[in-house]
Scaffold this motif. Structure first.
Motif, PDB file in Angstrom:
ATOM      1  N   ILE A  82       0.876  -1.185   0.000  1.00  0.00           N
ATOM      2  CA  ILE A  82       0.000   0.000   0.000  1.00  0.00           C
ATOM      3  C   ILE A  82       0.907   1.227   0.000  1.00  0.00           C
ATOM      4  O   ILE A  82       1.854   1.325   0.773  1.00  0.00           O
ATOM      5  CB  ILE A  82      -0.911   0.011   1.248  1.00  0.00           C
ATOM      6  CG1 ILE A  82      -1.772   1.274   1.239  1.00  0.00           C
ATOM      7  CG2 ILE A  82      -0.120  -0.062   2.543  1.00  0.00           C
ATOM      8  CD1 ILE A  82      -3.133   1.042   0.739  1.00  0.00           C
ATOM      9  N   ILE A 120      -6.639  -6.015   6.042  1.00  0.00           N
ATOM     10  CA  ILE A 120      -5.756  -6.623   5.016  1.00  0.00           C
ATOM     11  C   ILE A 120      -4.423  -5.871   5.015  1.00  0.00           C
ATOM     12  O   ILE A 120      -3.347  -6.469   5.081  1.00  0.00           O
ATOM     13  CB  ILE A 120      -6.432  -6.537   3.632  1.00  0.00           C
ATOM     14  CG1 ILE A 120      -7.833  -7.183   3.696  1.00  0.00           C
ATOM     15  CG2 ILE A 120      -5.598  -7.197   2.558  1.00  0.00           C
ATOM     16  CD1 ILE A 120      -8.759  -6.695   2.629  1.00  0.00           C
ATOM     17  N   TYR A 121      -4.498  -4.559   4.955  1.00  0.00           N
ATOM     18  CA  TYR A 121      -3.269  -3.758   4.959  1.00  0.00           C
ATOM     19  C   TYR A 121      -3.239  -2.907   6.242  1.00  0.00           C
ATOM     20  O   TYR A 121      -3.854  -1.836   6.278  1.00  0.00           O
ATOM     21  CB  TYR A 121      -3.235  -2.820   3.744  1.00  0.00           C
ATOM     22  CG  TYR A 121      -2.809  -3.481   2.465  1.00  0.00           C
ATOM     23  CD1 TYR A 121      -3.747  -3.811   1.488  1.00  0.00           C
ATOM     24  CD2 TYR A 121      -1.472  -3.787   2.225  1.00  0.00           C
ATOM     25  CE1 TYR A 121      -3.363  -4.421   0.311  1.00  0.00           C
ATOM     26  CE2 TYR A 121      -1.072  -4.400   1.046  1.00  0.00           C
ATOM     27  CZ  TYR A 121      -2.028  -4.715   0.089  1.00  0.00           C
ATOM     28  OH  TYR A 121      -1.642  -5.315  -1.078  1.00  0.00           O
ATOM     29  N   PRO A 122      -2.556  -3.344   7.277  1.00  0.00           N
ATOM     30  CA  PRO A 122      -2.541  -2.510   8.503  1.00  0.00           C
ATOM     31  C   PRO A 122      -2.000  -1.109   8.218  1.00  0.00           C
ATOM     32  O   PRO A 122      -2.357  -0.146   8.880  1.00  0.00           O
ATOM     33  CB  PRO A 122      -1.607  -3.277   9.434  1.00  0.00           C
ATOM     34  CG  PRO A 122      -1.441  -4.630   8.853  1.00  0.00           C
ATOM     35  CD  PRO A 122      -1.771  -4.559   7.406  1.00  0.00           C
ATOM     36  N   GLY A 123      -1.148  -0.990   7.187  1.00  0.00           N
ATOM     37  CA  GLY A 123      -0.586   0.332   6.869  1.00  0.00           C
ATOM     38  C   GLY A 123      -1.688   1.316   6.513  1.00  0.00           C
ATOM     39  O   GLY A 123      -1.565   2.520   6.747  1.00  0.00           O
ATOM     40  N   TRP A 176      -3.615   4.240   9.218  1.00  0.00           N
ATOM     41  CA  TRP A 176      -3.337   5.683   9.400  1.00  0.00           C
ATOM     42  C   TRP A 176      -3.810   6.475   8.188  1.00  0.00           C
ATOM     43  O   TRP A 176      -4.354   7.565   8.309  1.00  0.00           O
ATOM     44  CB  TRP A 176      -1.822   5.884   9.599  1.00  0.00           C
ATOM     45  CG  TRP A 176      -1.394   5.677  10.996  1.00  0.00           C
ATOM     46  CD1 TRP A 176      -2.138   5.153  12.019  1.00  0.00           C
ATOM     47  CD2 TRP A 176      -0.122   5.997  11.551  1.00  0.00           C
ATOM     48  NE1 TRP A 176      -1.394   5.127  13.167  1.00  0.00           N
ATOM     49  CE2 TRP A 176      -0.158   5.625  12.920  1.00  0.00           C
ATOM     50  CE3 TRP A 176       1.053   6.542  11.030  1.00  0.00           C
ATOM     51  CZ2 TRP A 176       0.931   5.814  13.764  1.00  0.00           C
ATOM     52  CZ3 TRP A 176       2.140   6.718  11.875  1.00  0.00           C
ATOM     53  CH2 TRP A 176       2.074   6.353  13.225  1.00  0.00           C
ATOM     54  N   HIS A 177      -3.600   5.880   6.980  1.00  0.00           N
ATOM     55  CA  HIS A 177      -4.010   6.613   5.768  1.00  0.00           C
ATOM     56  C   HIS A 177      -5.517   6.892   5.823  1.00  0.00           C
ATOM     57  O   HIS A 177      -5.984   7.982   5.503  1.00  0.00           O
ATOM     58  CB  HIS A 177      -3.677   5.772   4.522  1.00  0.00           C
ATOM     59  CG  HIS A 177      -2.209   5.723   4.223  1.00  0.00           C
ATOM     60  ND1 HIS A 177      -1.513   6.813   3.781  1.00  0.00           N
ATOM     61  CD2 HIS A 177      -1.295   4.734   4.333  1.00  0.00           C
ATOM     62  CE1 HIS A 177      -0.234   6.491   3.593  1.00  0.00           C
ATOM     63  NE2 HIS A 177      -0.080   5.231   3.947  1.00  0.00           N
TER      64      HIS A 177
END
Lengths: 372, 187, 147, 329
Positions: free
Chosen positions: B53, B142-145, B148-149
């Motif tokens: 991501i 799915i995308y821990p990143g 924050w986004h």
């Protein structure tokens, strides 16, 4: 990763590391839930230096936003200038003369070295060694004088323009730069002897703060943080832009993924940047440094454009949505430290405070770039 | 090549429409537009293909509907005038089909950027959401990143990411109820 | 067990090498500049706050009061005012103030000025007590420099 | 009115010691900043007085003029007691240190024991200071300082025991008397046991760790714990901690020079005196400072590993080898 006694009777306490703390390099607050000195849970809290650059982008013309890009990450401001300028040039379809491309690459690599030098000094300072900071700043000072001679500023350069650079580089910049490269080649072994091989530092960095490639992928970490975990991803090599394909340089990758790996990646990158600068100086063509017909009032055609650039901390991307007027409709700045920091919460589980600081220093964070 | 592999994989997501984009001019290779309900499914496909991501952000298309209507009327008027000028040729022909379907109401567009470490393939996933009730399912499982986004996009646009563990303001002060990047935001 | 001794040996060696380096620098020359007593000359392209340029023929400024710098400044810190003088085609500059508290030294004004009337000054010792002290009246500064 | 000579002697030594401690601390502060400066290729203090020698005096006056703030919720008694508990043992230890042939306050034949008895009170001061200032960082640093001091007390005592086995006496004066010339220094292996140089090294490392100095400054680790146990101290509270630390450094180096380098004896046996004692001790103090400005800081487990896994085994080996050699010869 040691196992923490997870019974609920566990007596933990909350410690606020920041927003005013020596090791956070800026106003970042990390809320640590500690069991003794072991971190049970770490949660970075952002927003202390949020200035809303993206809203400023929407009510400023393209040229007027230029000084803002230098304020995002003031340690490698030229890479951010480069990212923004390339994005707008891609949108408006402006060509850049060969000499200007070379000057851009040389100054961006110089800026990368100055950013890595400051990181080296600050990182060893976080680990308790005071002296390497002064040595690193000694080298960095020469570099800043060189860049000040050309761009006029020491930190927040506003040097690039759409279609070229503000003014040409002169001879004493070239001779000064050659002298700096020669001097830096003798200083790097000194840093390795004083810092890298030092047993106390090795014990502080080796096998501390592991980041797996999968963690990098899930959080979108790029730059030295990803290359320290074995991911061979560098925008200069992966999506070649400007004149980087002309240069022969290799991308340092260390598979281990601990703080020492990220440290070594950055130390080798200084060496690689020196190589790029040397090749750039040899192949520097003559000619104009500004494209001829760059419209005074820039109105890029309607549409959605993206351009990524390899800044010192990772892939800096600019997403520009233009609606044909002279101000961008939407300007998204994708900063690398934002993603690099987001994996800190998961990577710092179970570490001691001292090791968490070693991990955070190895991420090389610049907080204004995270908060934008 | 990774782009083709992704196309086959994306076929499973019914509402996904994939289109190539000229990388040199635009900066990304593939454009996917997905219905809000299937964002998580599309993200899961991208995750399996090994993408990471890069960013999640929003674009506020306020006033797009009005502009689209005006454009459609102008096109119809031009067609009618042209028809009159060419001697009453069949004026009954419908307005040129090329005008996009006029959206019922102004929209937000949530833009997901994915990229791949090994293969050179940047994917931009777009999700159109109605402005009055902007709801998009979260992909932070799915995308821990993206956690924050998404919080940041919620801060700036007020787009609610359903299922997000903690949508409190990330960059704005804790008690912020304003959304600065909306086009109708008054300081 | 061998790792233990090897670690010990090259550990002490690295410690000794570290001491050697710092000793070499300790007895080496001092490189810092003693600031209040010694100062560095600023480089020709150093970007200080902007200043009006004195036109050698007319002895005053070259500004044609077009207001381009005022429009192009991202932080809007320049205010320019002038009035028509009969018989003279060019407007005469009466007021040129720079609000240095908001200036980000980007240099767009110097670049866009058609008459090259402004350039970067070289002074950096700008400590002051009040915010108003930073609203420079460049016209007055030009006269002072001449006087 | 005539004063009994013993009383005059005691008053003389008390005033002399306290004056020396204060003078030594201010000199060491200045020396440390000069050494740090030149290592980092800068000058160090230069403005106040020639070569900046009055800089530490000026700092002292500044500290004294600062208000003593007791943080709200802090344990007032412990908070005020801690600096004293750090300062008193640092001064009491000077009773037995022989500065010159006749220049020793009280030559107790259990000299070394007295020193170590007082030295261990120092860590109590740190603990109270950390705990009493109601500050999370201070508590963490207090616990670190305690575990560090405990871990480094043992190897230090082991090396001292081996030395006492060789010198057959605990009185510092006799130890110095046994080393008239450089040949007889207990630093060299031919004077007692093969392991004596390693004994000196272990003793020196431990004395650095005891005083929270250099690579072992876990107690007041700036970049992790802001300022460790003296985070909440302002003015002379902090000043006392500082004085205590520097006089402990001096005592550690003085002890090392007495036991291993022959205290006030002249290396060539010509004219012994105070000056030799000061030269040797201040050289060791310089080495302590030199080490501080070269190395980064260890972590707590790194520090404890070093003690339990390296220093203590070698100290024990030193003890056994010396005992065996003494038995044989």
């Amino acid at each position: 990763m040691n196992v923490l006694a997870q019974d609920p009777a566990l007596e933990t306490f909350v410690l606020n590391m920041g927003p005013q703390h020596p090791a956070t390099h800026g106003v970042l607050r990390v809320k640590l839930v500690l069991d003794g000195e072991y971190i049970v849970e770490a949660e970075p809290v952002l927003g202390y230096i949020h200035r809303m650059h993206e809203k400023m982008g929407e009510n400023r013309t393209f040229a007027q936003f230029m000084p803002n890009t230098g304020r995002l990450d003031y340690l490698s401001a030229l890479s951010y200038n480069h990212g923004y300028v390339c994005a707008v040039e891609r949108a408006a379809g402006i060509g850049v003369p060969e000499r200007a491309e070379y000057i851009r690459c040389i100054t961006v690599e110089l800026n990368r070295i100055s950013s890595h030098l400051l990181w080296l000094g600050a990182y060893v300072l976080d680990l308790g060694g005071f002296t390497p900071l002064l040595y690193a700043f000694d080298d960095r000072e020469i570099l800043l004088d060189l860049l000040e001679g050309v761009t006029g500023a020491r930190l927040t350069y506003c040097y690039f323009r759409f279609g070229g650079v503000y003014n040409d580089i002169d001879d004493d910049f070239v001779t000064g730069l050659k002298g700096f490269v020669k001097r830096m080649r003798t200083r790097l072994p000194m840093y390795h002897n004083l810092v890298t091989k030092n047993i106390i530092l090795r014990k502080r960095l080796e096998d501390i703060g592991f980041i797996t490639p999968e963690l990098c992928r899930k959080y979108g970490a790029t730059g030295p943080v990803a290359r320290g975990s074995g991911i061979d991803y560098d925008v200069r090599r992966h999506e070649p832009y400007s004149v980087y394909p002309e240069f022969k340089f290799d991308i340092p990758v260390y598979p281990k993924g601990d703080s020492m790996a990220r440290y070594l990646v950055r130390m080798d990158e200084i060496e690689q940047s020196l190589r790029i600068i040397e090749q750039g100086l040899d192949k520097l063509p003559s000619g104009p440094v500004m494209a001829e017909k760059v419209p005074k009032i820039l109105k890029p055609p309607k549409g959605d454009y993206y351009h990524a650039v390899e800044a010192a901390r990772g892939a800096f991307g600019v997403r520009l949505v233009s609606d044909g007027t002279n101000t961008p409709y939407r300007l998204k700045l994708r900063s690398p430290s934002f993603s690099n920091l987001s994996l800190f919460a998961e990577a710092a589980q179970g570490l001691l405070i001292a090791d968490a600081i070693a991990l955070m220093g190895s991420l090389d964070l610049v907080i204004p770039e995270i908060d934008r | 090549m990774k782009a083709n592999a992704l196309k086959q994989a994306m076929a499973k997501v019914s509402s996904a429409k994939i289109s190539e984009a000229p990388y040199a001019a635009k900066g990304f290779h593939l454009e996917i537009s997905v219905a809000p309900a299937e964002v998580a499914a599309a993200a899961a496909v991208l995750d399996r293909e090994g993408f990471f991501i890069e960013a999640v952000t929003g674009v506020d298309w306020l006033g797009e509907q009005a502009a689209a209507e005006k454009a459609a009327k102008a096109a119809a008027a031009a067609a009618a005038k042209k028809a009159a000028a060419s001697g009453e040729a069949a004026p009954a022909e419908p307005a040129p089909a090329v005008a996009p379907a006029i959206p019922a109401e102004d929209q937000f567009e949530v833009v997901y950027d994915f990229n791949h470490y090994e293969a050179l393939c940047r994917v931009t996933m777009r999700v159109r959401v109605v402005r009055s009730t902007p709801e998009v399912p979260t992909i932070s499982e799915i995308y821990p990143g993206a956690n924050w986004h998404e919080r940041e996009t919620h801060d700036f646009f007020g787009i609610v990411f359903t299922g997000h563990p903690d949508l409190s303001p990330l960059l704005l002060p804790e008690d912020a109820d304003f959304h600065p990047l909306r086009k109708d935001f008054q300081a | 067990m061998s790792g233990y001794f090897r670690d010990l040996l090259d550990g002490t060696k690295s410690l000794a090498v570290g001491l050697g380096i710092t000793f070499k620098y300790m007895v080496g020359p001092v490189i810092t500049l003693q600031y209040p007593h010694q100062t560095l000359p600023m480089q020709p392209r150093f970007r200080g706050h902007i200043d009006l340029v004195r036109d050698p023929e007319t002895g005053t400024d070259r500004c044609i009061v077009c207001g381009m710098c005022q429009k192009t400044c991202p932080s809007g810190c320049i205010t320019v005012a002038g009035d028509k003088v009969e018989g003279v085609k060019k407007k005469a500059l009466t007021l040129y103030t720079l609000d240095f508290t908001k200036c980000s030294l980007c240099g767009l004004c110097v670049e866009v000025c058609p008459a090259d009337a402004i350039t970067f000054s070289k002074d950096y010792n700008l400590a002051g007590r009040s915010r108003e002290a930073y609203v420079f009246d460049l016209k007055k500064r030009l006269e002072e420099r001449k006087g | 009115m005539s004063v009994h000579p013993d009383v005059a002697r005691v008053i003389g030594y008390v005033v002399g010691t306290i004056a020396f401690v204060a003078l030594n601390a201010s000199f060491l502060v200045w020396l440390e900043r000069k050494v740090a400066g030149h290592i980092q290729r800068r000058i160090g203090p230069k403005e106040v007085g020639p070569f900046g020698i009055f800089q530490s005096l000026a700092d002292g006056i500044k500290l004294m003029s600062k208000q003593l703030i007791v943080p709200e919720g802090a344990d007032g008694l412990l908070f005020r007691l801690a600096p004293l508990l750090v300062m008193i043992p640092a001064v009491m230890v000077y009773v037995v240190i022989p500065f010159g042939p006749a220049l020793v306050a009280r030559d107790i034949n259990m000299g070394i024991l007295v020193i170590f008895a007082f030295a261990s009170i120092n860590v109590l001061g740190l603990l109270l200071g950390g705990w009493g200032s109601n500050n999370k960082y201070a508590v963490i640093s207090a616990t670190r300082a305690v575990s560090q001091n405990v871990a480094y007390e043992i190897p230090m005592l082991l090396t001292v025991v081996t030395l006492v086995m060789i010198t057959h006496t605990m009185s510092l004066n006799q130890i110095v008397a046994q080393q008239p010339t450089i040949k007889d220094w207990y630093l060299f292996p031919w004077n007692g046991s093969i392991m004596l140089p390693i004994g000196f090294l272990i003793f020196f490392i431990c004395s650095m760790a005891e005083t929270n100095r250099a690579p072992f400054d876990l107690g007041e680790a700036e970049s992790e714990l802001v300022a460790g146990f003296h985070t909440e101290y302002a003015g002379m509270g902090f000043g006392l901690f500082f004085l205590g630390e520097y006089s402990n450094v001096f005592v550690g180096c003085a002890l090392a020079s007495i036991m291993f380098l022959g205290g006030w004896q002249c290396p060539f046996g010509l004219y012994p005196g105070v000056h030799w004692m000061l030269i040797k001790t201040y050289f060791l103090v310089f080495v302590v400072m030199w080490v501080r400005w070269t190395y980064p800081r260890t972590t707590l487990y790194g520090l404890l590993n070093l003690s339990w896994k390296v220093l203590i085994p070698f100290a024990l080996l030193n003890l056994l080898v010396t005992a065996a050699l003494l038995k044989v010869f």
